[in-house]
Motif scaffolding. Sequence first.
Motif, PDB file in Angstrom:
ATOM      1  N   LEU A  78     -85.143  79.977 -39.052  1.00  9.49           N
ATOM      2  CA  LEU A  78     -85.429  78.589 -39.177  1.00  9.49           C
ATOM      3  C   LEU A  78     -86.729  78.157 -39.156  1.00  9.49           C
ATOM      4  CD1 LEU A  78     -83.462  76.170 -39.620  1.00  9.49           C
ATOM      5  CD2 LEU A  78     -83.785  75.524 -37.237  1.00  9.49           C
ATOM      6  N   THR A  79     -87.674  78.546 -38.366  1.00 12.20           N
ATOM      7  CA  THR A  79     -88.969  78.219 -38.149  1.00 12.20           C
ATOM      8  C   THR A  79     -89.972  79.269 -38.670  1.00 12.20           C
ATOM      9  OG1 THR A  79     -89.282  78.854 -35.791  1.00 12.20           O
ATOM     10  CG2 THR A  79     -88.497  76.595 -36.527  1.00 12.20           C
ATOM     11  N   ASN A 104     -91.585  71.146 -44.915  1.00  9.22           N
ATOM     12  CA  ASN A 104     -90.366  70.072 -44.390  1.00  9.22           C
ATOM     13  C   ASN A 104     -89.213  70.642 -45.461  1.00  9.22           C
ATOM     14  OD1 ASN A 104     -91.476  68.557 -42.539  1.00  9.22           O
ATOM     15  ND2 ASN A 104     -92.256  67.056 -43.937  1.00  9.22           N
ATOM     16  N   TYR A 107     -87.631  73.922 -44.244  1.00 12.28           N
ATOM     17  CA  TYR A 107     -86.861  73.891 -42.765  1.00 12.28           C
ATOM     18  C   TYR A 107     -85.522  73.130 -43.101  1.00 12.28           C
ATOM     19  CZ  TYR A 107     -85.612  72.434 -38.099  1.00 12.28           C
ATOM     20  OH  TYR A 107     -85.226  72.365 -37.010  1.00 12.28           O
ATOM     21  N   TYR A 111     -81.766  74.710 -42.531  1.00  6.18           N
ATOM     22  CA  TYR A 111     -80.857  74.170 -41.782  1.00  6.18           C
ATOM     23  C   TYR A 111     -79.621  73.857 -42.487  1.00  6.18           C
ATOM     24  CZ  TYR A 111     -79.978  71.687 -37.671  1.00  6.18           C
ATOM     25  OH  TYR A 111     -79.414  71.215 -36.192  1.00  6.18           O
ATOM     26  N   PHE A 142     -93.164  76.595 -33.732  1.00  2.78           N
ATOM     27  CA  PHE A 142     -93.392  75.842 -34.740  1.00  2.78           C
ATOM     28  C   PHE A 142     -94.405  74.877 -34.540  1.00  2.78           C
ATOM     29  CE2 PHE A 142     -92.317  72.054 -37.336  1.00  2.78           C
ATOM     30  CZ  PHE A 142     -92.360  72.696 -38.888  1.00  2.78           C
TER      31      PHE A 142
END
Length: 225
Positions: A78-79, A104, A107, A111, A142
């Motif tokens: 995810l990061t 952004n 991410y 997600y 992060f």
Amino acid sequence: MRKRAAAPNSTPRSRKGERTRTRLLEAAKKVFEEDGFLNARITDISKRAKLSHGSFYHYFDSKEEIFRELAQEQESRLTAPPGDGGAARSPDDDSPRDRIRKANRRYLERYRDEARIMGVIEQVSRYDAHVNAARMGSQKHFAERSERAIRRLQKQGLADARVDPAIAADALGAMVARFAELWLVQGYREFDFESAAEQLTLLWGNALGLASEPRRTRRQMRKRT
């Protein structure tokens, strides 16, 4: 809780062992997504992986252990920063707002793609210390990366020097993470993906005091990301 006979079994020694372990992890992810953590059973995981019940215990002690490993993998993905991907342009060629926009968007895309398992991870993290530690670890990683980026922008005179880099990184990172959960897991509200990514970028840029940029059309949003 059943124990493995010997510690060395926890790490596959052959390609076949690695493939079997991967099959179990992939099967477990599907079962947790469909049944949730509390209702998931090792029998169902083994059946989904087309392996015997005993094969599961060759690699994992319990469903808690396999879930914790899944959670760690998901949080890391995810990061994680983007790979090179053969991109023609270096991130240094982008404006500060463009770099924030890409981060952004990346991410939110990750997600969104893993929203079902992320929802289960969010729930379990509230009572499992190991899963919560994985969540906090990825958020800290992060935030530290964001903090370094903010400090660089301040040294270049591009970000407001009054902003505390550590606090800004934690607060803005938490904003994006919580927004993603409310939107993509809880279904709190419906938003257009492009608009959501752009608004988060606007909030980040304004909070850091970055120079504004011309209003962007939806087509421009897609071209630059």
